[in-house]
Design an enzyme around this catalytic site. Structure first.
Site, PDB file in Angstrom:
ATOM      1  N   ASP A 104      12.025  -6.459   1.548  1.00 53.91           N
ATOM      2  CA  ASP A 104      13.241  -5.638   1.495  1.00 53.91           C
ATOM      3  C   ASP A 104      13.414  -4.886   2.811  1.00 53.91           C
ATOM      4  O   ASP A 104      12.434  -4.660   3.539  1.00 53.91           O
ATOM      5  CB  ASP A 104      13.149  -4.611   0.353  1.00 53.91           C
ATOM      6  CG  ASP A 104      13.082  -5.279  -1.005  1.00 53.91           C
ATOM      7  OD1 ASP A 104      13.520  -6.439  -1.121  1.00 53.91           O
ATOM      8  OD2 ASP A 104      12.579  -4.627  -1.942  1.00 53.91           O
TER       9      ASP A 104
HETATM   10  N1  URA Z   1       8.532  -6.370  -3.927  1.00 55.23           N
HETATM   11  C1  URA Z   1       9.574  -5.545  -3.680  1.00 55.23           C
HETATM   12  O1  URA Z   1      10.074  -4.879  -4.585  1.00 55.23           O
HETATM   13  N2  URA Z   1      10.050  -5.479  -2.435  1.00 55.23           N
HETATM   14  C2  URA Z   1       9.520  -6.164  -1.388  1.00 55.23           C
HETATM   15  O2  URA Z   1      10.000  -6.041  -0.264  1.00 55.23           O
HETATM   16  C3  URA Z   1       8.438  -7.008  -1.656  1.00 55.23           C
HETATM   17  C4  URA Z   1       7.959  -7.087  -2.933  1.00 55.23           C
END
Ligand code: URA
Length: 238
Positions: A104
């Site tokens: 993310d």
């Molecule tokens: N899980 C998440 O919620 N976000 C990420 O970036 C990676 C794994």
């Protein structure tokens, strides 16, 4: 395998195909210690290649680890926002590197970049069950009931069932989460299913390959063959 010298040289990412031809014609390139001046000459793809006497890497498949900073998209180039490809230094910009999986925008830590589609597929494929380890900061501590729920296989708020996962409370609003799949916002949604909001999230390992603590945010370095093996050299039981 025999390969055209200009093709082999451009695989280094240091030269375009036409720059490679110019460098060869200028007598700057040697293969196995012999200067070659014809770009179309075929040489063994395993030969030691030097440019102005300096060895270069010509193996086409390359893999790097990036310490992804917050605020950067895991995506191909974007006209409006910074992406992880904007962090690739110029010397590697012609290698055709792509991120392996997604983090993310606000997640930091270990992201692989490679031009080896087969390797990327192996890392991401659910069949490989490569475990990704995250350090999460949450608004409140996780407890033994949460650990059990993760181990059993959580059901997310939208009804999605997750595979068994590892949770290790560390105290102080921090925990380690180990997942063997890569659903959208997986870690945040798993912790949300246990009533915890994720405030910070950092990926610290993929398989047994840990982020290099000396890298620093936004920096990347190439992985050795042994390090690539570490991605797959792990066993897990949650
Ligand atoms: N899980 C998440 O919620 N976000 C990420 O970036 C990676 C794994």
């Amino acid at each position: 395998m025999l390969t055209r010298l200009d093709k082999l040289i451009s695989a280094s990412g240091l030269f375009s195909r036409s720059e490679a031809r110019d460098a060869i014609r200028a007598g700057r390139i040697a293969a196995g210690g012999i200067v070659i001046t014809r770009p179309e000459e075929k040489v063994d793809s395993g030969a030691l290649i030097t440019v102005d006497g300096e060895p270069i890497r010509t193996d086409a498949r390359r893999c790097f680890m990036l310490d992804k900073p917050a605020g950067v998209l895991t995506a191909a180039r974007d006209p409006r926002q910074d992406t992880v490809l904007d962090l690739v230094p110029g010397e590697y910009s012609r290698l055709g590197l792509q991120p392996v999986g997604r983090l993310d925008k606000d997640t930091t830590g270990l992201l692989l970049l490679t031009n080896d589609g087969e390797l990327a597929h192996r890392v991401i494929s659910p069949k490989s069950s490569v475990v990704k380890t995250y350090l999460a900061g949450t608004d409140g501590d996780t407890d033994e009931a949460d650990v059990e729920a993760f181990r059993y296989g959580l059901i997310l708020q939208d009804g999605t069932r997750c595979l068994p996962a590892g949770l290790e409370p560390l105290g102080g609003g921090q925990c380690l989460v180990r997942v063997q799949e890569g659903k959208y916002h997986q870690v945040k949604r798993m912790l949300a299913a246990r009533g915890k909001r994720v405030l910070t999230l950092r990926r610290i390992a993929i398989g047994a390959l840990h982020i290099d603590a000396s890298l620093g945010p936004g920096k990347m370095r190439e992985l050795s063959g042994d390090e690539i093996e570490l991605i797959f050299a792990h066993s897990h039981s949650f």
